[in-house]
Scaffold this motif. Structure first.
Motif, PDB file in Angstrom:
ATOM      1  N   ARG A   2     -33.659   5.190  -8.280  1.00  9.55           N
ATOM      2  CA  ARG A   2     -32.154   5.191  -9.505  1.00  9.55           C
ATOM      3  C   ARG A   2     -32.978   5.987 -10.561  1.00  9.55           C
ATOM      4  NH1 ARG A   2     -32.465  -1.093 -11.890  1.00  9.55           N
ATOM      5  NH2 ARG A   2     -34.607  -1.493 -11.804  1.00  9.55           N
ATOM      6  N   TYR A   3     -32.000   6.703 -11.201  1.00  8.54           N
ATOM      7  CA  TYR A   3     -33.607   6.641 -12.757  1.00  8.54           C
ATOM      8  C   TYR A   3     -32.975   6.269 -14.103  1.00  8.54           C
ATOM      9  CZ  TYR A   3     -33.919  11.033 -15.787  1.00  8.54           C
ATOM     10  OH  TYR A   3     -34.775  11.603 -17.273  1.00  8.54           O
ATOM     11  N   ALA A  46     -39.379   7.927 -14.940  1.00 12.26           N
ATOM     12  CA  ALA A  46     -38.351   7.304 -15.314  1.00 12.26           C
ATOM     13  C   ALA A  46     -37.131   7.231 -13.476  1.00 12.26           C
ATOM     14  CB  ALA A  46     -37.445   8.423 -16.040  1.00 12.26           C
ATOM     15  N   PHE A  47     -37.353   7.661 -12.487  1.00 10.73           N
ATOM     16  CA  PHE A  47     -37.189   7.630 -11.076  1.00 10.73           C
ATOM     17  C   PHE A  47     -38.109   6.506 -10.961  1.00 10.73           C
ATOM     18  CE2 PHE A  47     -36.098  12.269 -11.128  1.00 10.73           C
ATOM     19  CZ  PHE A  47     -34.544  11.847 -11.192  1.00 10.73           C
TER      20      PHE A  47
END
Length: 181
Positions: free
Chosen positions: A157-158, A172-173
């Protein structure tokens, strides 16, 4: 003798009638209950547990979740989370809050997700310059995709709201594993 036979037969028929009538009433009640409780047939519970321990480092996370399956393609739900992180002689934090999640399964093996997370962060830095405490809200909006096999999904997810200087997540990832029962 004939009188005893009539009494016994009357007693037997009365018992059969009462028990037969009573079980028929319960059968009708159970049918009504099943149609009323159909909601719970669409609910799944799951979540995540995390534990990281190292040389002077501790990370504990508990995140129970519940989703409602509208159909085989769309689900939505809520989650709560609590995390405790401590790096000896440097940093400690308590984070708690919740999130809203929407899941879309265009095909059985693929899951696309959107998750809005709101966490309260209480953290303290301990270094040679003294203590520095911070209390703030952290908002994250995750867009993700994963491979799904029955109740388990593996993916990434980001966080589209990620900022390097003002965030509780290092990147962020983020990889994820979702399990729902």
């Amino acid at each position: 003798m004939k009188k005893n036979f009539v009494i016994n037969l009357t007693l037997l028929l009365t018992i059969v009638f009462l028990f037969g009538f009573k079980s028929e009433i319960y059968a009708q009640q159970n049918t009504e209950i099943k149609t009323k409780s159909d909601f719970w047939n669409h609910v799944q519970f799951g979540g995540g547990l995390g534990l990281g321990i190292g040389n002077g480092y501790t990370d504990i996370m508990v995140a129970p979740s519940a989703i409602y399956n509208f159909n085989s393609f769309v689900s939505a739900g809520i989650s709560t989370q609590y995390s405790y992180v401590k790096q000896r002689d440097f940093y400690s934090a308590n984070m708690y809050g919740g999130s809203l999640i929407a899941l879309f399964n265009p095909i059985e093996e693929l899951q696309i997700s959107t998750e809005l997370e709101q966490l309260r962060v209480n953290r303290t830095f301990n270094d040679s310059f003294g203590n520095n405490s911070q209390d703030f809200w952290n908002t994250s909006l995750f867009l993700g995709a994963g491979f799904r096999n029955e109740n388990v999904t593996f993916g990434v997810r980001y966080n589209v709201l990620h900022r390097d200087r003002d965030n509780i997540y290092a990147e962020a990832f983020m990889p994820f594993v979702r399990i729902f029962f």
